[in-house]
Write an enzyme that holds these catalytic residues in place. Structure first.
Site, PDB file in Angstrom:
ATOM      1  CB  ALA C  94      43.403  33.599  31.466  1.00 18.89           C
ATOM      2  CD  GLN C 202      40.859  26.142  27.614  1.00 17.71           C
ATOM      3  OE1 GLN C 202      40.818  25.028  28.137  1.00 17.71           O
ATOM      4  NE2 GLN C 202      39.825  26.963  27.614  1.00 17.71           N
ATOM      5  CB  SER C 222      42.646  30.627  33.481  1.00 16.26           C
ATOM      6  OG  SER C 222      41.358  30.416  34.026  1.00 16.26           O
ATOM      7  N   GLY C 223      42.692  30.421  36.787  1.00 16.10           N
ATOM      8  CA  GLY C 223      42.363  29.557  37.919  1.00 16.10           C
ATOM      9  C   GLY C 223      41.251  28.574  37.592  1.00 16.10           C
ATOM     10  CG  HIS C 224      37.511  29.754  35.426  1.00 17.36           C
ATOM     11  ND1 HIS C 224      36.647  29.248  34.489  1.00 17.36           N
ATOM     12  CD2 HIS C 224      38.037  30.855  34.890  1.00 17.36           C
ATOM     13  CE1 HIS C 224      36.646  30.030  33.432  1.00 17.36           C
ATOM     14  NE2 HIS C 224      37.478  31.012  33.640  1.00 17.36           N
ATOM     15  CB  THR C 262      43.195  44.346  48.299  1.00 21.76           C
ATOM     16  OG1 THR C 262      43.273  45.663  48.826  1.00 21.76           O
ATOM     17  CG2 THR C 262      43.318  43.335  49.426  1.00 21.76           C
ATOM     18  CB  CYS C 348      33.412  34.189  25.389  1.00 22.52           C
ATOM     19  SG  CYS C 348      34.562  33.734  26.649  1.00 22.52           S
TER      20      CYS C 348
END
Lengths: 380, 132, 424
Positions: C94, C202, C222-224, C262, C348
């Site tokens: 993200a 979120q 975002s994936g995580h 890639t 963060c």
């Protein structure tokens, strides 16, 4: 299912079991490495451990490693850090250097017919530049495997006040790489070419040098690259780096490649092996033979269960002659028929034999059929 | 992250509490600020022999701040005021192995000791004057 | 919690009979990151091993297998936000999506427009991108938020000028979980001919999102944060009306030229599966999380006074509680609840000692901001864990309040603001 024989290792390598094991373990961790609690610290430990391993692979120091989403981003990040210096790159760089370089109005250094960068021409461009330059040269070419005189270029460039970046994506794990011996300021690495996962790479600094971030926010990677660390991929990169550092299979793979070339020559057909007189990566051979286009050859071999490539993977979906072979001074027809065979630790002599058998069948196939195939492709 | 000593003081703080501010022989130091994330109240009780016979603290802050003030109350006990005044923040920081970002906690503890001594002396001075 | 030993049934599992202590430590930091769902890992694994090809190798089976995996994932990602798969670009996360959306649009339209609107409570990567553009000469308006964390729609309406290129407002705040009025923002932006970007890291998988109904032009995923892997994200870029971008990363021209490099096939596949699972389970899961959050909040407030919920109580995602425990310092409190993994401030910036800028933007006093914890409840949180956490948190707060000079003063009726505090 028999998935056939993979001979396209410069496009990507299969994941090493050690990397998969590290990733599986890391994927089951929960924490964000920036979190201070126990979960966060465990995630941080994976990242720190991998950072040491990646560092050791190229003789750098751990704080000077910046993890990125891959070699492409690392190259872009390096070029973004040139701070208005005039840019000089070679004509055979990967697209991830060439594209941003063209946008920045870079000077392009020529290469010789053997695939080596023309050091005299690059030196001349350095002299002509309006200010001390930023030079970006690759350590080993992805298509021909030709190893470039980077240490020599760095020495000349440094004597003229230039900063030097080197894309070592194809070199690591295939020859010993030491950032200090090369004398470069920035070094690009990619994990998936050495049996690590896709989606992770690194930019290594030769010293405490600035990095102008492309992706900002969060303060990760010492403010050089924002975003939550890709913990599992970083762990896999670390494990792969540890194994790659041993260069264990190099001699065996070199012997396989040499055997392949000998057999190709043995057919007695017109054959050009690109860069053969230069120092090359032990696993790579790039050649052109006859009139069939690279597309035809790649597809015919795929039908025979052998995976190889024409040009680099990024542009292999597009039918256009290799910019590397063209830059070496070959005509469009030759450049358009060049194919690349790149080997790795899973290949054996049996694979070489099968390739030669398939190659022989493809060469013997009637001209009419290959013409028809060519016509289909150019119409597509 | 936290040293064993910090954890020990955090989990088993010594001398938590307080004395009546106006009690005889009591000096009170209140240092720090809520907006900065730490406030320490350190009190000393001085005996007839001029030695600090007891000490108490309350702290709003992180584990290092709590440990620094807990340790300070231990160290001042039994000392004369002049001896207690020589306690340096660096000694506290070293004893607790505080990391650089937490050094300010030890500074605050040293300030708290000095403020309590100053308060005691001011009160004792005005008491002397009132007696004259 | 040990993810390795859990399977998909955990979402509904109840406390084991006779076992009152859950496995420690308890993870309650689901806004910082989420564990990768074992179902997601399972789908990813073949792409690490037998289907390892480069998805851009168009000439052999290895490449085709990888490409098929990536394209299925693209459709899954598109589906959860009701977009077309052609509008999805994979990125490294993200943070990159936000950088690409904001810098990409600003750079592309810079000849005609030079103004960007965002809010003061955005994620750091949005704010940092905007600051970077300011250095390049762009003008940025940072909209304030109201005390509940939501923007005032009228303030946004007035901030838009003919020079405004893009409005970037997050869907859900990472610290306080409040949901911005996306559809209203989208309406205003569309009517004014301004692109609307939303950082939905979120939000996706937690609240329903429909890019067409909400007039969203760009959206970061975002994936995580949604039980997928780290290192992968996506950016939705609308095709009609067309949004154009200048790329951040140049090279092989992957992802329609918007993002070279890639593609990490297993990560793309993981993100796709994570979206598919979230889309399927969102309704029931939201109800479950709402109950758990309520149980947590009620448990705390039944036993502790002077606990304040930060951010709007209504317009927030289930699964986020941001609480201020008056007179108890947040870092000290975290040390007292070592078995609970929660966060003070956002992950963060949690290494820094500054109080949260998000809470400050809500008008929370600095001293109160220092007493705040973010509790994130998620897919693998159980009732038993909530009960244990409440009990321990209450004990720790009570103990630290006994040790707090501020609590003592407050109990004695002294106004802490009336004291002349020394600066240090």
């Amino acid at each position: 299912m028999n998935r056939g024989i993979y001979m396209d290792w410069n496009a990507t390598a299969p994941l090493r079991p050690s990397a998969l094991a590290a990733m599986s373990a890391a994927l089951q961790e929960v924490g964000n490495p920036s979190s201070v609690h126990a979960f966060g610290r465990r995630a941080r430990a994976w990242v720190d451990h991998a950072r040491e391993a990646v560092t050791a692979l190229v003789g750098a120091k751990a704080p000077l490693v910046t993890f990125t989403s891959g070699g492409t981003e690392a190259n872009n990040l390096a070029l973004n850090t040139r701070f208005n210096r005039p840019l000089i790159v070679s004509a055979i760089e990967h697209e991830s250097v060439l594209r941003p370089a063209r946008l920045a109005g870079a000077q392009i250094a020529r290469v010789g017919r053997n695939g080596e960068i023309d050091v005299a021409h690059l030196s001349h461009l350095l002299d002509k530049a309006a200010a001390p330059a930023f030079v970006s040269v690759m350590l080993a070419n992805n298509e021909t495997g030709v190893i470039q005189p980077v240490a020599e270029i760095a020495q000349i460039a440094k004597s003229k006040g230039a900063v030097v970046h080197c894309d070592a994506t194809q070199a690591i794990g295939r020859l010993a790489v030491d950032i200090n011996e090369l004398g470069v300021d920035y070094l690009t690495l990619s994990a998936h070419k050495i049996g690590g996962p896709q989606g992770i790479g690194a930019l290594i600094l030769g010293g405490e040098l600035p990095v102008e971030p492309l992706v900002q926010g969060g303060g990760q990677e010492r403010n050089r690259r924002g975003g939550t660390e890709n913990v599992a991929a970083i762990a896999g990169f670390g494990a792969a780096a540890q194994e790659a550092a041993t260069l264990a299979d190099t001699d065996r793979i070199a012997a396989l490649r040499d055997l392949l070339e000998e057999k190709l020559i043995g057919f007695g057909l017109p054959l050009t092996i690109f860069g053969r007189s230069a120092a090359r990566l032990a696993n790579t051979t790039c050649f052109a033979s006859g009139t069939k286009t690279a597309e035809t050859l790649v597809m015919a071999l795929d039908l025979a269960g052998i995976a190889i490539s024409a040009g680099s993977a990024c542009s292999s979906g597009k039918v256009r002659p290799s910019h590397v072979i063209s830059a070496m001074g070959f005509d469009a027809a030759t450049a358009g028929s060049a194919i690349r065979v790149s080997l790795g630790w899973q290949n054996s002599q049996a694979d070489i034999d099968q390739f030669i058998a398939a190659w022989s069948r493809v060469q013997r196939a009637g001209l009419a059929r290959s013409d028809a195939a060519d016509a289909r492709i150019s119409a597509a | 992250m936290y040293s064993d000593k910090v954890v020990d003081h955090y989990e088993n703080p010594r001398n938590v509490g307080g004395f009546g501010k106006e009690e005889a022989g009591v000096g009170t130091g209140l240092v720090g600020a809520p907006a900065c994330g730490d406030v320490m109240k350190l009190q000393i009780k001085v005996g007839a022999d001029g030695r600090i016979e007891d000490a108490r603290f309350k702290t709003f802050g992180c584990g290092s701040a709590i440990a620094s003030s807990s340790l300070a109350t231990e160290w001042v006990k039994g000392k004369t005021l002049d001896e207690a005044e020589t306690i340096k923040n660096t000694e506290i920081a070293q004893h607790l192995s505080l990391p650089p970002v937490k050094i300010h906690c030890s500074v605050l503890a040293e300030d708290a000791i000095k403020a309590a001594i100053k308060d005691y002396r001011e009160k004792a001075g005005s008491a002397d004057k009132a007696a004259e | 919690m040990n993810i390795a030993n859990q399977n998909q049934k955990t979402a509904t599992k109840d406390a084991l009979p006779g076992a009152n202590v859950p496995k420690l430590p308890i993870y309650l930091d689901y806004q910082a990151t989420t564990p990768c769902d074992p179902r997601v890992v399972e789908v990813m694994l073949p792409y690490f091993t037998e289907k390892f090809g480069n998805p851009h190798s168009r000439n052999h089976q290895y490449g085709w297998d990888a490409e098929a995996g990536v394209e299925k994932a693209r459709a899954q990602v598109a589906s959860i936000i009701k977009a077309d798969e052609k509008e999805i670009i994979f990125t490294s996360g993200a943070t990159e999506s936000n950088n690409l959306a904001i810098k990409g649009v600003a750079h592309f339209y810079k000849d005609r427009k030079n103004h960007i609107i965002t809010t003061v409570t955005e994620h750091k990567c949005v704010l940092d991108s905007c600051r970077h553009l300011e250095l390049e000469g762009f003008e940025v308006s940072y909209l304030p938020v109201q005390q509940n964390g939501l923007i005032d729609i009228e303030v946004l309406r007035k901030a838009i000028t003919p020079k405004t290129a893009i409005v970037s407002i997050m869907a859900v705040n990472n610290e306080i979980g409040v949901i911005q009025p996306l559809a209203e923002i989208g309406n205003i932006c569309r009517a004014a001919g301004v692109f609307f970007h939303t950082d939905a890291a979120q939000a996706v998988g937690k609240i329903p999102i429909d890019v067409d109904a909400m007039n969203i032009d760009l959206l970061s995923i975002s994936g995580h944060k949604i039980y997928g892997p780290k290192g992968i994200g996506a950016l939705y870029v609308r095709r009609k009306p067309r949004v154009r971008l200048e790329a951040l990363i140049h090279g092989g021209g992957q992802e329609r030229g918007f993002r070279s490099g890639t593609l990490p096939t297993p990560l793309c596949v993981g993100l796709g599966e994570a979206c598919a699972i979230a889309e399927k389970e969102m309704g029931a899961e939201a109800e479950r999380l709402k109950k758990l959050s309520k149980r947590f909040y009620d448990g705390i407030t039944a036993k502790l006074s002077e606990v304040y919920l930060n951010g709007d109580a209504e317009h927030r995602i289930p699964g986020n509680l941001n609480l201020s425990f008056a007179h108890v310092e947040g870092e000290g409190l975290m040390m007292g609840i070592k078995d609970l993994c929660v966060s003070s401030g956002s992950a963060c910036t949690s290494a820094s000692l500054e109080p949260s800028y998000v809470l400050r933007a809500l008008g929370v006093e600095v001293e109160m901001a220092h007493t705040s914890l973010r509790i994130g409840i998620g897919r693998f949180t159980t009732e038993q864990e909530v009960d244990y956490a409440v009990e321990h948190l209450v004990q720790a707060v009570l103990r630290l309040r006994e040790m707090s000079p501020l609590w003592e003063m407050a109990q004695a009726g002294i106004d802490i603001k009336s004291i002349q505090w020394a600066e240090h």
